[in-house]
Structures are given as structure tokens and as C-alpha cells.
Design a protein around this motif. Structure first.
Motif, PDB file in Angstrom:
ATOM      1  N   ASP A 157       7.080  -0.830   8.237  1.00 43.97           N
ATOM      2  CA  ASP A 157       7.562  -1.965   9.167  1.00 43.97           C
ATOM      3  C   ASP A 157       9.214  -1.151  10.239  1.00 43.97           C
ATOM      4  O   ASP A 157       9.841  -1.812   8.719  1.00 43.97           O
ATOM      5  CB  ASP A 157       7.011  -3.161   9.002  1.00 43.97           C
ATOM      6  N   ASP A 193       4.031 -10.184   1.966  1.00 44.09           N
ATOM      7  CA  ASP A 193       2.925  -9.357   1.272  1.00 44.09           C
ATOM      8  C   ASP A 193       2.012  -9.419   0.333  1.00 44.09           C
ATOM      9  O   ASP A 193       3.003  -9.320  -0.715  1.00 44.09           O
ATOM     10  CB  ASP A 193       3.585  -8.277   1.557  1.00 44.09           C
ATOM     11  N   MET A 246      11.138   0.523   3.797  1.00 42.70           N
ATOM     12  CA  MET A 246       9.498   0.148   4.367  1.00 42.70           C
ATOM     13  C   MET A 246       8.865   0.319   5.622  1.00 42.70           C
ATOM     14  O   MET A 246      10.106   0.885   6.363  1.00 42.70           O
ATOM     15  CB  MET A 246       9.975  -1.912   5.321  1.00 42.70           C
ATOM     16  N   VAL A 293       7.024  -6.505   7.665  1.00 41.81           N
ATOM     17  CA  VAL A 293       5.924  -6.474   6.375  1.00 41.81           C
ATOM     18  C   VAL A 293       6.819  -6.240   5.388  1.00 41.81           C
ATOM     19  O   VAL A 293       7.169  -5.041   5.274  1.00 41.81           O
ATOM     20  CB  VAL A 293       4.579  -5.826   7.143  1.00 41.81           C
ATOM     21  N   GLY A 294       6.863  -6.938   4.414  1.00 42.35           N
ATOM     22  CA  GLY A 294       8.186  -6.675   2.915  1.00 42.35           C
ATOM     23  C   GLY A 294       8.551  -7.662   2.798  1.00 42.35           C
ATOM     24  O   GLY A 294       9.584  -7.666   1.729  1.00 42.35           O
ATOM     25  N   SER A 327       0.604   1.933   3.166  1.00 39.60           N
ATOM     26  CA  SER A 327       0.955   1.376   3.698  1.00 39.60           C
ATOM     27  C   SER A 327       1.703   0.286   4.283  1.00 39.60           C
ATOM     28  O   SER A 327       2.044  -0.747   5.609  1.00 39.60           O
ATOM     29  CB  SER A 327      -0.510   0.287   4.263  1.00 39.60           C
ATOM     30  N   VAL A 328       2.814  -0.167   3.724  1.00 37.80           N
ATOM     31  CA  VAL A 328       3.655  -1.186   3.490  1.00 37.80           C
ATOM     32  C   VAL A 328       5.031  -0.653   3.516  1.00 37.80           C
ATOM     33  O   VAL A 328       5.988  -0.326   3.877  1.00 37.80           O
ATOM     34  CB  VAL A 328       3.370  -2.618   2.881  1.00 37.80           C
TER      35      VAL A 328
END
Length: 302
Positions: free
Chosen positions: A31, A58, A29, A39-40, A112-113
Motif C-alpha cells: 500500500d 491487518d 509495504m 494496510v499494515g 498482497s500486503v
């Protein structure tokens, strides 16, 4: 005819429970928060309802996973929280009859994730190996150099540099048994199959090396292989007494000859196995746990 029977017996011993067309994706990930709300992060621990599509916290990730026969999305508990990028949160996708290469490409596009998504055709880690060193005093960690682990052995250092090994630690640091202290795990930014081949060839320092199974609560409910991730049988080769490092939930043990004949059975007391009466040669130790999951391990008897 004898050769054919022997081959069938060995094939039977090495065959595990079939998992159909299940495939896997190992995810790093973006984050890097060292907690359980990155996130995720997966929505379920081990009890994801059938048909659920709220896989994570997410929405964008859930949209990608929906419609791809995803049967599990979980946090990987067996991988150290580290990558070449620093702290890492690892998650796992398990899908049934899916194109995991295409799904991994879609996940990688969600940059982004998702930092990296690695399609796997089995439940083995993309970047982790499990190994034993010949001498506990050779191959010990001395530090790092530009993010690559260094040891007190020049040959091992050359391998680590070639294959970008950024994590290398004892797997059982709290044990006192020399055999268990010789067991290490490593992570690399590399093709672990190529690294494994070169490490197997470095037999003066490396005793054995294996791929690591991915461990997660969801995967435990799908694959019996990970139920034995922390189990070590030692010494191997063995002369008289075989030791088992972790016996929790093991309910039976069987030892087979290479011809498929049952040579020994134990139903209790699994910490040690007396093999002194067996002739020298190769044997297969089959462990079965309380959930009837099993694993077969090859052992050499001197």
C-alpha cells in the motif's frame, strides 16, 4: 602484553550495550498511501503492551507475526518514503531469538500486503547509506536517467548506475556550513555493503561512507545506536575545534586515546570541543545521552 591491552581497550570502546539475540526485518509495504492508515500500519507508536498480538491494522499480517517472539512492529521514520517502486511505506519488525530469515520468507509470501521483507542481523538499513563528499561542488544532483540519479561527476554516475541508486539527497540542506552541506544520504536497489566498498575506494570524490541506522520509536526503546543517527562530528580529520551538529539530550562527552586513556571530558556545552592540545593521531569520542545510551565515534586529529 601491550598489544593485548591496547586491543582490549579498543574492543571495550567499540562495544555497545548488548541486545541479546534481537534481530530485525525491514519491510516495504504494498500500500503506497501517503498517510498513516495504509494496510499494515502499526497499531502502536512506542507503547506496545507486553504480549500484545494486534501488531497492525491487518489481521493476516498479525497472524504471521504472532508466535515469532516479535517484541516490536513499528513505522520506520528514518527512511525516505521512496523505493524503486515509487512512494514507499517502510515498517520494522524486531524479534527476540527468532529465525528472521524464515519469518521474512513468510512475510514475502504475503504478497498482497508485503512488497519486500529484508532480514537484518543488526539495526542498519538494508538499502541506505550516509556519506560525505570531498568537494561540495562535485557530486551534486543533476537529475535522473531511467530512474537512476545522475550527478555532475562521471565516476559517481557509473557507481549509481551499477548499483541502481534511485535516491540521493543532501542530509542537511538547510545548513550553511560547507561540511554539513557535503553530507548526503542515498537509497539503492542493491547490496549496500558492495556499494559502500566501491564508494570508499572512490576517495577522490567520497570522503567517507557509512551504513545508516534504522530509526523508529520502538527501536529507540530497544537500541541506543539510533539515538545518535542525526549526530555529525566535523571536521574529521580535525585540527583544533571539533563541532557537533546536534547536541539535544547529550549529557556527557569523553575522548579516549587509542590506548584507552581518557584524554578529555565535557559535561556541558557540546556544540564545540577544543582538541588543540591533543597530539596528532586517532581518538575515540564517546557521547552519552540523558537516557544513558552511548555511541563511540572515531576521530582523526591532525
Amino acid at each position: 602484553m601491550i598489544k593485548k591491552i591496547t586491543f582490549i581497550a579498543i574492543l571495550f570502546l567499540f562495544t555497545q550495550i548488548s541486545f541479546g539475540q534481537e534481530k530485525y526485518i525491514q519491510i516495504e509495504m504494498v500500500d503506497q498511501s501517503p498517510n498513516y492508515d495504509f494496510v499494515g500500519y502499526p497499531s502502536y507508536y512506542y507503547d506496545m503492551p507486553f504480549g500484545a498480538t494486534d501488531y497492525s491494522n491487518d489481521v493476516g499480517l498479525n497472524t504471521i507475526l504472532t508466535g515469532n517472539n516479535v517484541i516490536a512492529y513499528d513505522y520506520i521514520e528514518s527512511l525516505p518514503n521512496v523505493s524503486e517502486n515509487g512512494y514507499a511505506n517502510w515498517t520494522l519488525v524486531i524479534c527476540d531469538n527468532c529465525d528472521n530469515n524464515q519469518l521474512a520468507a513468510e512475510l514475502n509470501a504475503y504478497s498482497s500486503v508485503i512488497r519486500n521483507a529484508y532480514p537484518l542481523d543488526d539495526g542498519l538499513a538494508h538499502n541506505q547509506l550516509y556519506l560525505g563528499i570531498v568537494d561540495v561542488n562535485v557530486g551534486t544532483v543533476t537529475g535522473t536517467n531511467n530512474g537512476i540519479v545522475t550527478t555532475n561527476d562521471a565516476g559517481l554516475n557509473a557507481l549509481f548506475t551499477t548499483y541502481n541508486v534511485y535516491f540521493y539527497e543532501q542530509y542537511y540542506p538547510s545548513f550553511t556550513d560547507p561540511y554539513l552541506l557535503s553530507v548526503y544520504t542515498l537509497l539503492c536497489d542493491c547490496d549496500v555493503n558492495l556499494l559502500m566498498t566501491d564508494m570508499e575506494a572512490y576517495s577522490s570524490v567520497i570522503n567517507y561512507v557509512e551504513r545508516m541506522g534504522l530509526g523508529s520509536q520502538m527501536l529507540l526503546s530497544v537500541s541506543p545506536e539510533t539515538a545518535f543517527t542525526d549526530v555529525v562530528l566535523y571536521p574529521n580529520p580535525v585540527k583544533n575545534t571539533l563541532h557537533i551538529s546536534k547536541t539535544t539530550n547529550i549529557k556527557s562527552l569523553e575522548i579516549y586515546s587509542i590506548q584507552g586513556q581518557v584524554m578529555l571530558t565535557q559535561k556541558n556545552h557540546f556544540e564545540t570541543v577544543d582538541m588543540s592540545q591533543l597530539q596528532s593521531g586517532l581518538y575515540f569520542v564517546k557521547l552519552t545521552d540523558s537516557a544513558n545510551r552511548s555511541k563511540t565515534i572515531k576521530i582523526a586529529k591532525n
